[in-house]
Design an enzyme around this catalytic site. Structure first.
Site, short mmCIF file in Angstrom:
data_model
loop_
_atom_site.label_atom_id
_atom_site.label_comp_id
_atom_site.label_asym_id
_atom_site.label_seq_id
_atom_site.Cartn_x
_atom_site.Cartn_y
_atom_site.Cartn_z
N ASP A 21 96.24 55.53 57.17
CA ASP A 21 94.95 56.01 56.91
C ASP A 21 95.03 55.65 55.12
O ASP A 21 95.96 55.49 54.59
CB ASP A 21 94.75 57.69 57.25
CG ASP A 21 93.35 58.01 57.32
OD1 ASP A 21 92.49 57.87 56.65
OD2 ASP A 21 93.13 58.38 58.49
N HIS A 36 89.04 53.76 57.22
CA HIS A 36 90.18 54.64 57.13
C HIS A 36 91.41 53.68 56.58
O HIS A 36 92.54 53.88 56.92
CB HIS A 36 90.60 55.47 58.39
CG HIS A 36 89.42 56.59 58.43
ND1 HIS A 36 89.64 57.88 57.37
CD2 HIS A 36 88.72 56.84 59.44
CE1 HIS A 36 88.76 58.90 57.99
NE2 HIS A 36 88.10 58.21 59.05
N GLU A 65 84.56 56.46 62.29
CA GLU A 65 83.96 56.84 61.12
C GLU A 65 83.57 55.80 59.98
O GLU A 65 83.88 55.97 58.92
CB GLU A 65 84.91 58.18 60.35
CG GLU A 65 84.64 59.35 60.95
CD GLU A 65 85.18 60.62 60.07
OE1 GLU A 65 84.69 61.48 60.06
OE2 GLU A 65 86.76 60.39 59.82
#
Ligand code: ACM
Ligand code: ZN
Length: 689
Positions: A190, A267, A323
């Site tokens: 991440d 990410h 996302e």
């Protein structure tokens, strides 16, 4: 006398008979069928032997495990002579999975039978729990037949936002095994750090695994800077391939599959910092997305996945997928060219292109793709499994179209939120997810139909670690909530209706784990929900019609137009469907009129608000309360002005008026220069006669 516990029809009897207190079983997760007799305890001691009738490899693994857990009876001053026989058998009636087992303890000894080695392992876990709950050497005379509800029973740990070493991971694997969880989802990459040795891309662990700032918050406040591993200020770390092999072996011995997660296309700030050519802008700072227009991106992903596949034997490989802002894709020449060449109409389809292509690659290596529910946007890749985190709707949709789904919705499964009154807890990301709410989750309710539920493979709790800086804190967030999740995952829904009964067992397990050195939250000190939320409130406005001159925000509707006068108050968080949210493009947030149906003598009018600045939830900066007899001409009773103050924490404040007034229509207006405001009830009290 024989008492059958835990069958739904007679659960009420079990609760009211003293036997459950005398013969403490306390197993988590609760077995499907259990018959307990109140005969004397079956005693084990140093003379107890375990014989295992199973192929050498399986029995070797079990023996090694028993050697590692060192059951207490082996060294106790007990004269117990009971013998344990574990055997692998075919076609055991009543079991629905190779993870199932039967366990019988009586004066002749203890037998555990299963059709798979994993079933023997779970039978052993049940036996160990029975013994722990009965003083360390005794087992009540029981007969158990037990199989899991779900095949996938998972726990996710984010080791990117804060790195935890392999000994910590192994300790959690031990806790998982005892709760019969079988999948560790390892969130290895991440933006805050890459945590896996990849030989072909050394910069991932020389640079992308290290940062300036001990905690995620320090790193984030100071501009998300990475560091060379040689930098004395570098903080972070990574797992070498040997570390991973060690973890995998440890997990396999405990029948736990480890699913690695390699995030894409977003990410991935740490990757584009180390290899800027993989982003659209080639800017080493702050780009979260890979460029799906660039072939180099796919070369990188495939090379990394090659090493991941070589290391991890899991059928599923998690590729994130969540996302992605996709911002740079809209203006990138390579992305435009890719979209043209592939006939893609928008960036959602471009994301889908990447996911499909990576899925094909994984399939060509004999593996399957799993990702967060965003992988469905723009069309779901054919064999992919979906992890549903934004509610359960994504999982239902995936299951409906024949894909496997894992339920991990934020409301019930995100253990980064507060587990008790926020004022009593270390800073968390927000939310309010107490043990009881975890326990209340049904990942596959009957109401959605068996065509769908049959594709719901299981359930998972996640621990994202932005606000979890230490291994002790991670355990604090995981336990005891993981015990509730384990029972959700294992025990049939109809056998777990009574939270009070679960709570008793959870308290005991919590106490044992704390004694053993797990830094679990002390469940015996739980404060519980906001006291206002525990009862309803009566007032003049209750049940009266509310005229919304500005509508609420559709994301936080709560109970709709009855919310503000239903007598029901909100709890510690705005996501409990009791707080109504209001946003807008200008300062005005709330503007409502409550019609009391006749002119009343009034004593007070007020409403509670909350403030949590992380998610942009603010107290109002101004409130105006006014009344009218005719609904046209209003008299202002009070204007309250409170400039925004960026105070941390989860805060509550009442904005109200008290005095003497008459009126039929009560108008309540709230203003804010930023963010969302939430209120739960407009409380209007009458003057004493
Ligand atoms: C997620 O929480 N972004 C999966
Ligand atoms: Zn691009």
């Amino acid at each position: 006398m024989i008492k059958k516990l835990l069958f739904p029809a007679i659960a009420a009897i079990a609760m009211t008979t003293p036997i459950s207190a005398e013969v403490s079983t306390g197993i988590i997760p609760k077995p499907v069928e259990m018959t307990v007799s109140d005969d004397a305890l079956i005693e084990l001691g140093p003379n107890t032997r375990i014989s295992i009738k199973a192929p050498a490899e399986a029995s070797g693994r079990l023996k090694e495990y028993i050697g590692q857990v060192k059951p207490q009876w082996q060294t106790a001053a007990s004269n117990g002579q009971a013998q344990i026989v574990m055997s692998l058998e075919n076609d055991l009636p009543g079991l629905t999975s190779t993870e199932g087992y039967t366990l019988k303890a009586d004066k002749n000894g203890i037998t555990i039978k299963a059709e798979g080695e994993e079933g023997l392992f779970y039978g052993l876990q049940t036996l160990l729990q029975l013994i722990e709950a009965n003083g360390g050497t005794g087992v009540p005379a029981v007969e158990i037949s037990d199989s899991p509800r779900f095949a996938y029973r998972g726990m996710m740990i984010d080791v990117s936002r804060h790195f935890f070493d392999k000994e910590f991971i192994k300790k959690q694997i031990d806790a998982m095994a005892r709760m019969k969880l079988n999948t560790l989802h390892f969130h290895l990459t991440d933006g805050a750090g890459w945590r896996l040795q990849i030989d072909k891309y050394p910069r991932l662990t020389e640079y992308a695994a290290w940062r300036k700032g001990n905690t995620w918050s320090e790193w984030n406040i100071n501009g998300n800077q990475y560091a060379e591993y040689t930098d004395p200020e570098a903080r972070g770390g990574f797992y070498t391939k040997d570390d991973i092999r060690d973890i995998l072996e440890y997990a396999a011995d405990r029948h736990i599959t480890v699913i690695p997660e390699i995030e894409m296309p977003s990410h991935s700030e740490e990757v584009t910092a180390a290899y800027p050519e993989l982003s659209c802008t080639h800017d080493p700072k702050g780009t979260s997305d890979f460029c799906p227009g660039n072939e180099k991106t796919f070369e990188f992903i495939e090379n990394v996945l090659d090493e991941v596949i070589e290391l991890f034997p899991s059928q599923y490989i998690h590729i994130g997928g969540d996302e992605a802002p996709k911002t740079a894709w809209r203006t990138c020449e390579l992305c435009a060219a890719r979209m043209k060449a592939e006939g893609l109409e928008n960036v959602e389809q471009l994301q889908s292109y990447l996911i499909h292509r990576v899925e094909k690659y994984l399939n060509s290596k004999g593996r399957d793709l799993i990702g967060w529910d965003e992988i469905m946007e723009g069309g779901l890749a054919p064999n992919a499994a979906v992890m549903s985190w934004r509610g359960i709707e994504g999982g239902i949709k995936a299951a409906e179209s024949g894909h496997k789904a894992i339920m991990a919705p934020g409301r019930y499964c995100y253990f980064d939120g507060y587990q008790d009154a926020p004022y009593s807890q270390p800073e968390a990301i927000g939310g309010y997810l107490p043990l009881e709410l975890v326990y209340s989750f049904d990942p596959a309710p009957d109401s959605i139909g068996t065509d769908i539920t049959r594709n719901i493979a299981g359930v998972q709790a996640t621990l994202f670690t932005e606000y979890v800086p230490t291994p002790e804190h991670a355990e604090y967030m995981l336990y005891p909530r993981m015990s509730a999740l384990a029972e959700v995952a294992w025990t049939p829904q109809e056998l777990r209706g009574d939270y009070g009964e679960f709570h008793e067992r959870a308290l005991k397990l919590n106490e044992r784990m704390r004694k053993e050195g797990y830094h679990a939250f002390d469940l015996s000190k739980e404060i519980g929900n906001r006291k206002e939320a525990m009862t309803t409130i009566n007032h003049l406005g209750r049940g009266k019609k509310v005229d919304y001159l500005r509508k609420w925000w559709s994301n936080y509707t709560a109970a709709g137009e009855t919310t503000l006068t239903d007598g029901i108050r909100g709890g510690w968080n705005y996501n409990d469907q009791r707080w109504q949210g209001f946003v807008s493009g200008n300062d005005q947030r709330i503007d409502v009129v409550i019609d009391l149906e006749k002119v009343e003598n009034l004593d007070s009018i007020g409403a509670d608000f909350m403030q949590i600045i992380g998610p942009d939830v603010w107290f109002p900066s101004k409130v105006v309360i006014s009344v009218s007899d005719d609904g046209k001409d209003y008299t202002t009773l009070r204007t309250i002005e409170t400039p925004h103050e960026a105070e941390k924490g989860v805060l509550f404040r009442n904005y109200g008026w008290t005095g003497k007034a008459k009126g039929r229509y009560v108008r309540y207006q709230a203003f804010a220069e930023k963010g969302v405001v939430f209120t739960d009830e407009i409380v209007i009290n009458p003057a004493e006669e």
